[in-house]
Design a protein around this motif. Structure first.
Motif, mmCIF file in Angstrom:
data_model
loop_
_atom_site.group_PDB
_atom_site.id
_atom_site.type_symbol
_atom_site.label_atom_id
_atom_site.label_comp_id
_atom_site.label_asym_id
_atom_site.label_seq_id
_atom_site.Cartn_x
_atom_site.Cartn_y
_atom_site.Cartn_z
ATOM 1 N N GLU A 157 0.989 -1.261 0.132
ATOM 2 C CA GLU A 157 -0.276 -0.596 0.115
ATOM 3 C C GLU A 157 1.190 0.799 -0.201
ATOM 4 N N ALA A 158 0.546 2.416 -0.387
ATOM 5 C CA ALA A 158 1.255 3.496 -1.185
ATOM 6 C C ALA A 158 0.648 4.878 -1.401
ATOM 7 N N GLU A 159 1.714 5.781 -0.468
ATOM 8 C CA GLU A 159 0.940 6.771 -0.939
ATOM 9 C C GLU A 159 1.754 7.741 -2.166
ATOM 10 N N VAL A 160 0.883 7.834 -2.798
ATOM 11 C CA VAL A 160 1.332 8.732 -3.894
ATOM 12 C C VAL A 160 2.311 10.464 -3.444
ATOM 13 N N SER A 161 3.548 9.849 -4.030
ATOM 14 C CA SER A 161 4.655 11.446 -3.538
ATOM 15 C C SER A 161 4.834 12.042 -4.767
ATOM 16 N N GLU A 162 4.629 11.450 -6.021
ATOM 17 C CA GLU A 162 5.399 12.326 -6.782
ATOM 18 C C GLU A 162 5.136 10.954 -7.803
ATOM 19 N N THR A 163 4.755 12.793 -9.735
ATOM 20 C CA THR A 163 3.904 11.835 -9.918
ATOM 21 C C THR A 163 4.576 12.493 -11.767
ATOM 22 N N LEU A 164 4.366 11.510 -12.729
ATOM 23 C CA LEU A 164 5.750 12.504 -13.998
ATOM 24 C C LEU A 164 4.897 11.705 -15.111
ATOM 25 N N THR A 165 4.828 13.038 -16.093
ATOM 26 C CA THR A 165 3.339 12.347 -17.438
ATOM 27 C C THR A 165 4.772 12.324 -18.291
ATOM 28 N N VAL A 166 4.902 10.809 -19.073
ATOM 29 C CA VAL A 166 5.732 10.543 -19.392
ATOM 30 C C VAL A 166 5.332 9.824 -21.379
ATOM 31 N N GLY A 167 4.861 10.716 -22.500
ATOM 32 C CA GLY A 167 4.072 9.670 -23.707
ATOM 33 C C GLY A 167 2.636 9.736 -22.994
ATOM 34 N N THR A 168 2.588 8.184 -22.990
ATOM 35 C CA THR A 168 0.993 8.056 -23.306
ATOM 36 C C THR A 168 0.805 7.584 -21.671
ATOM 37 N N HIS A 169 1.585 7.299 -20.179
ATOM 38 C CA HIS A 169 1.131 7.059 -19.062
ATOM 39 C C HIS A 169 2.292 7.664 -18.365
ATOM 40 N N THR A 170 1.476 7.715 -17.177
ATOM 41 C CA THR A 170 2.184 8.678 -15.972
ATOM 42 C C THR A 170 2.362 7.741 -14.933
ATOM 43 N N LEU A 171 3.858 7.461 -14.683
ATOM 44 C CA LEU A 171 4.857 7.195 -14.175
ATOM 45 C C LEU A 171 4.766 7.961 -12.901
ATOM 46 N N PHE A 172 4.202 6.757 -10.872
ATOM 47 C CA PHE A 172 3.860 7.124 -9.874
ATOM 48 C C PHE A 172 4.644 6.603 -8.618
ATOM 49 N N VAL A 173 5.448 7.720 -7.945
ATOM 50 C CA VAL A 173 6.246 6.851 -7.371
ATOM 51 C C VAL A 173 5.901 6.859 -5.987
ATOM 52 N N GLY A 174 5.475 6.118 -5.368
ATOM 53 C CA GLY A 174 4.973 6.016 -3.953
ATOM 54 C C GLY A 174 5.463 5.501 -2.617
ATOM 55 N N ARG A 175 5.401 6.473 -1.756
ATOM 56 C CA ARG A 175 6.107 5.695 -0.589
ATOM 57 C C ARG A 175 5.371 5.242 0.235
ATOM 58 N N VAL A 176 5.642 3.477 0.083
ATOM 59 C CA VAL A 176 5.117 2.424 1.101
ATOM 60 C C VAL A 176 4.362 2.919 2.355
ATOM 61 N N PHE A 177 3.668 2.548 2.831
ATOM 62 C CA PHE A 177 3.488 2.360 4.105
ATOM 63 C C PHE A 177 3.409 1.770 5.062
ATOM 64 N N ARG A 178 2.406 0.170 4.263
ATOM 65 C CA ARG A 178 1.809 -1.204 4.636
ATOM 66 C C ARG A 178 2.741 -2.208 3.393
ATOM 67 N N ALA A 179 2.695 -3.438 4.342
ATOM 68 C CA ALA A 179 2.734 -4.040 2.589
ATOM 69 C C ALA A 179 3.434 -5.657 3.235
ATOM 70 N N ASP A 180 3.064 -6.393 3.379
ATOM 71 C CA ASP A 180 2.769 -7.576 3.546
ATOM 72 C C ASP A 180 2.657 -9.027 2.282
ATOM 73 N N ALA A 181 3.041 -10.036 2.812
ATOM 74 C CA ALA A 181 3.234 -11.377 1.887
ATOM 75 C C ALA A 181 3.115 -12.517 2.548
ATOM 76 N N GLN A 182 2.521 -13.053 1.595
ATOM 77 C CA GLN A 182 2.143 -14.943 1.932
ATOM 78 C C GLN A 182 2.609 -16.492 1.444
ATOM 79 N N PRO A 183 2.799 -17.045 2.180
ATOM 80 C CA PRO A 183 4.100 -18.447 0.839
ATOM 81 C C PRO A 183 3.464 -18.254 -0.921
ATOM 82 N N GLY A 184 4.612 -18.619 -1.216
ATOM 83 C CA GLY A 184 3.902 -19.033 -2.973
ATOM 84 C C GLY A 184 4.944 -18.542 -3.819
ATOM 85 N N LEU A 185 4.662 -18.652 -4.822
ATOM 86 C CA LEU A 185 5.229 -18.911 -6.004
ATOM 87 C C LEU A 185 4.413 -17.145 -6.942
ATOM 88 N N PRO A 186 5.221 -16.252 -7.723
ATOM 89 C CA PRO A 186 4.440 -14.994 -8.384
ATOM 90 C C PRO A 186 4.051 -15.870 -10.112
#
Length: 171
Positions: free
Chosen positions: A129-158
């Protein structure tokens, strides 16, 4: 596509790379698969994204790239926060579902809401989970830089994405 020796020596190629050529070449890059989610005014938004990467450990930050035409991109921009649901190897159908446009993609999909109201998939391999701290518009896309405030994981493969297809990663 043919590469001339002059382009390998640091000189610009004689012809500009087409989007089809670039899609073919960059499709050879193996990536993980996420479903980006957010909420805005009580409505849930989500889209499949593989243009995601970690940026920093101190502070914890991620980078997310979304097409500006996407309703999820506009919602993330306005809401100022997002969740990355990192899909497990069985998440191909979920990834395909959220890669489409149109109807309520969340209909019939099990989700929980995080403490900040972001939709999370219990079946995901991991969540960020992240809060947007910066954005940049490049071509057709928006690049979001997010500051992570919460993260979790469980066993498995991607779930992996390679040459336009979802598949399993075998270590």
């Amino acid at each position: 596509m043919t590469t001339t020796s002059s382009s390998l020596n640091g000189l610009p190629p004689s012809a500009e790379l087409t989007s089809e050529e670039f899609r073919h070449v960059i499709g050879h890059f193996l990536s993980g698969v996420t479903v980006v989610t957010t909420t805005l005014d009580g409505e849930r938004f989500g889209t499949t994204a593989s243009a995601v990467t970690s940026l920093s450990l101190e502070p914890p930050m991620v980078v997310l790239c979304l097409n500006r035409a996407s309703s999820t991109s506009r919602a993330v921009l306005e809401a100022g926060r997002f969740a990355l649901n990192i899909l497990n190897e069985e998440g191909g159908a979920l990834a395909a579902r959220f890669a489409t446009k149109g109807s309520d993609k969340f209909d019939g999909v099990e989700t929980t809401l995080s403490g900040t109201g972001l939709p999370l998939f219990p079946s995901a391999l991991a969540w960020v989970e992240a809060e947007v701290s910066e954005t940049l518009t490049v071509g057709t896309h928006t690049l979001f830089v997010g500051r992570v405030f919460r993260a979790d994981a469980q066993p498995g493969l991607p779930l992996a994405y390679f040459r336009g297809r979802f598949g399993e990663f075998t270590p």
